[in-house]
Design a protein around this motif. Structure first.
Motif, PDB file in Angstrom:
ATOM      1  N   LEU A 130       0.820  -1.222   0.000  1.00 38.11           N
ATOM      2  CA  LEU A 130       0.000   0.000   0.000  1.00 38.11           C
ATOM      3  C   LEU A 130       0.852   1.271   0.000  1.00 38.11           C
ATOM      4  O   LEU A 130       0.310   2.384  -0.038  1.00 38.11           O
ATOM      5  CB  LEU A 130      -0.918   0.015   1.227  1.00 38.11           C
ATOM      6  N   ALA A 131       2.174   1.121   0.040  1.00 34.60           N
ATOM      7  CA  ALA A 131       3.066   2.270   0.273  1.00 34.60           C
ATOM      8  C   ALA A 131       2.766   3.468  -0.623  1.00 34.60           C
ATOM      9  O   ALA A 131       2.733   4.608  -0.152  1.00 34.60           O
ATOM     10  CB  ALA A 131       4.526   1.844   0.109  1.00 34.60           C
ATOM     11  N   ASP A 132       2.522   3.239  -1.909  1.00 33.80           N
ATOM     12  CA  ASP A 132       2.356   4.365  -2.838  1.00 33.80           C
ATOM     13  C   ASP A 132       0.898   4.696  -3.126  1.00 33.80           C
ATOM     14  O   ASP A 132       0.608   5.586  -3.916  1.00 33.80           O
ATOM     15  CB  ASP A 132       3.091   4.053  -4.146  1.00 33.80           C
ATOM     16  N   ALA A 133      -0.017   3.980  -2.464  1.00 28.48           N
ATOM     17  CA  ALA A 133      -1.442   4.264  -2.684  1.00 28.48           C
ATOM     18  C   ALA A 133      -1.804   5.614  -2.066  1.00 28.48           C
ATOM     19  O   ALA A 133      -1.163   6.079  -1.124  1.00 28.48           O
ATOM     20  CB  ALA A 133      -2.283   3.154  -2.051  1.00 28.48           C
ATOM     21  N   MET A 134      -2.844   6.242  -2.617  1.00 27.99           N
ATOM     22  CA  MET A 134      -3.350   7.477  -2.027  1.00 27.99           C
ATOM     23  C   MET A 134      -4.343   7.126  -0.922  1.00 27.99           C
ATOM     24  O   MET A 134      -5.131   6.184  -1.053  1.00 27.99           O
ATOM     25  CB  MET A 134      -4.060   8.319  -3.095  1.00 27.99           C
ATOM     26  N   MET A 135      -4.319   7.885   0.175  1.00 22.52           N
ATOM     27  CA  MET A 135      -5.219   7.615   1.298  1.00 22.52           C
ATOM     28  C   MET A 135      -6.684   7.560   0.844  1.00 22.52           C
ATOM     29  O   MET A 135      -7.464   6.741   1.305  1.00 22.52           O
ATOM     30  CB  MET A 135      -5.048   8.682   2.386  1.00 22.52           C
ATOM     31  N   GLY A 136      -7.043   8.478  -0.075  1.00 20.89           N
ATOM     32  CA  GLY A 136      -8.427   8.569  -0.548  1.00 20.89           C
ATOM     33  C   GLY A 136      -8.901   7.348  -1.322  1.00 20.89           C
ATOM     34  O   GLY A 136     -10.100   7.173  -1.527  1.00 20.89           O
ATOM     35  N   GLU A 137      -7.956   6.502  -1.735  1.00 23.20           N
ATOM     36  CA  GLU A 137      -8.332   5.313  -2.517  1.00 23.20           C
ATOM     37  C   GLU A 137      -8.432   4.063  -1.653  1.00 23.20           C
ATOM     38  O   GLU A 137      -8.720   2.983  -2.159  1.00 23.20           O
ATOM     39  CB  GLU A 137      -7.274   5.050  -3.604  1.00 23.20           C
ATOM     40  N   LEU A 138      -8.166   4.201  -0.352  1.00 24.73           N
ATOM     41  CA  LEU A 138      -8.120   3.009   0.499  1.00 24.73           C
ATOM     42  C   LEU A 138      -9.467   2.739   1.158  1.00 24.73           C
ATOM     43  O   LEU A 138     -10.274   3.641   1.371  1.00 24.73           O
ATOM     44  CB  LEU A 138      -7.052   3.187   1.588  1.00 24.73           C
ATOM     45  N   SER A 139      -9.684   1.488   1.527  1.00 23.83           N
ATOM     46  CA  SER A 139     -10.876   1.117   2.288  1.00 23.83           C
ATOM     47  C   SER A 139     -10.696   1.575   3.737  1.00 23.83           C
ATOM     48  O   SER A 139      -9.582   1.912   4.171  1.00 23.83           O
ATOM     49  CB  SER A 139     -11.067  -0.399   2.259  1.00 23.83           C
ATOM     50  N   GLY A 140     -11.786   1.556   4.497  1.00 18.47           N
ATOM     51  CA  GLY A 140     -11.714   1.930   5.912  1.00 18.47           C
ATOM     52  C   GLY A 140     -10.710   1.080   6.675  1.00 18.47           C
ATOM     53  O   GLY A 140      -9.914   1.587   7.464  1.00 18.47           O
ATOM     54  N   GLY A 141     -10.750  -0.218   6.430  1.00 17.24           N
ATOM     55  CA  GLY A 141      -9.837  -1.128   7.120  1.00 17.24           C
ATOM     56  C   GLY A 141      -8.384  -0.842   6.774  1.00 17.24           C
ATOM     57  O   GLY A 141      -7.502  -0.870   7.640  1.00 17.24           O
ATOM     58  N   GLN A 142      -8.157  -0.537   5.490  1.00 19.43           N
ATOM     59  CA  GLN A 142      -6.788  -0.214   5.078  1.00 19.43           C
ATOM     60  C   GLN A 142      -6.327   1.083   5.738  1.00 19.43           C
ATOM     61  O   GLN A 142      -5.193   1.183   6.212  1.00 19.43           O
ATOM     62  CB  GLN A 142      -6.720  -0.104   3.548  1.00 19.43           C
TER      63      GLN A 142
END
Ligand SMILES: Nc1ncnc2c1ncn2[C@@H]1O[C@H](COP(=O)(O)OP(=O)(O)O)[C@@H](O)[C@H]1O
Ligand SMILES: [Mg+2]
Length: 257
Positions: A130-142
């Motif tokens: 998940l290192a380079d993912a944007m926060m806005g694209e993550l699920s609640g759990g992530q």
């Protein structure tokens, strides 16, 4: 050896007293303590008071220092707190928000050392991908996993977590509790964690305190706290405690009192 003891802390919202002289035992580095109790019993309020988000009167002692008397910046060097709310879906990457937390915690390490610490925390939580993912694209759990990484990356002496499993699937619940135990011992932290589920506490932590209506009704080693008698008194349920074939404790709730 790190030693921590909070309280007695009392706190009121307006005329309603929410904490009545709540205190922990003396907790040692390398141990995990669960804060248990029914909804509205004051778990979050107590944790927020220990974190200094709200002010309660009473000492919060860590290795002879009174955290209650420290400035926010000074306290951030010793103590990391993860609230019950998930981190927001901001337009920043996972690495950026974890790095930001490290900086806000007053850790003045160089850029490459900082990145190493971020990577190590993401790896220990099994979320390198998940290192380079944007926060806005993550699920609640992530996002909850990222909140945990933000707390852990600071290498605090005192780690305060409010229901860190609430948004996680069973696999990540296991990964998180496992990582918390490992990091708590490795870093000699005092970890205080609000848990919704007494069964998780019984399997995973060393000691526990049970709150009801803002009072501690029991505290000590977890096996002495998650018992049918105390479950009945605290939650109003009839519970049975059993050992599985692997020796692991299980709690089954069979009805209400
Ligand atoms: N900011 C606040 N203002 C007024 N009452 C509050 C506030 N925060 C919590 N409370 C009350 O304090 C009590 C304990 O809440 P809380 O600590 O959130 O419980 P828990 O985390 O154990 O579910 C509840 O009765 C709640 O309504
Ligand atoms: Mg709460």
């Amino acid at each position: 050896m790190t030693e921590f003891q909070a309280g007695p802390l009392s706190l009121s919202f307006g005329r309603k007293q929410v904490l009545h002289e709540v205190r922990t035992e003396v907790l040692r580095g390398g141990t995990m303590t669960a804060l248990l109790g029914p909804n509205g019993s004051g778990k979050s309020t107590f944790l927020r008071a220990v974190a200094g988000v709200i002010r309660a009167n009473g000492p919060i002692m860590l290795d002879g220092m009174n955290l209650a008397r420290m400035s926010v910046q000074e306290k951030a060097r010793y103590c990391a707190y993860m609230p019950q709310l998930l981190p927001p879906p901001v337009r920043m990457s996972v690495v950026e928000v974890v790095l930001l937390s490290l900086r806000l915690g007053g850790n003045y390490v160089g850029a490459s050392a900082a990145m190493e610490r971020v990577d190590a925390v993401l790896a220990s939580l099994g979320i390198m991908h998940l290192a380079d993912a944007m926060m806005g694209e993550l699920s609640g759990g992530q996002r909850q996993m990222i909140g945990l990484a933000q707390a852990l990356v600071r290498s605090p002496k005192l780690l305060l977590l409010d229901e860190p499993l609430s948004a996680l699937d069973p696999r990540y619940q296991f990964i998180v509790m496992d990582a918390l135990k490992r990091e708590t011992v490795l870093r000699n932290m005092v970890t205080l964690v609000v848990l919704h589920d007494p069964a998780v506490a019984l399997r995973q932590v060393d000691s526990a305190m049970m709150l009801r209506t803002g009072r501690v009704i029991a505290s000590g080693v977890v096996e002495d706290i998650v018992t049918p008698e105390i479950m009945a008194e605290a939650y109003g349920v009839r519970a049975r405690i059993e050992r599985g074939s692997d020796g692991a404790a299980m709690v089954s709730v069979e009805g209400v009192v």
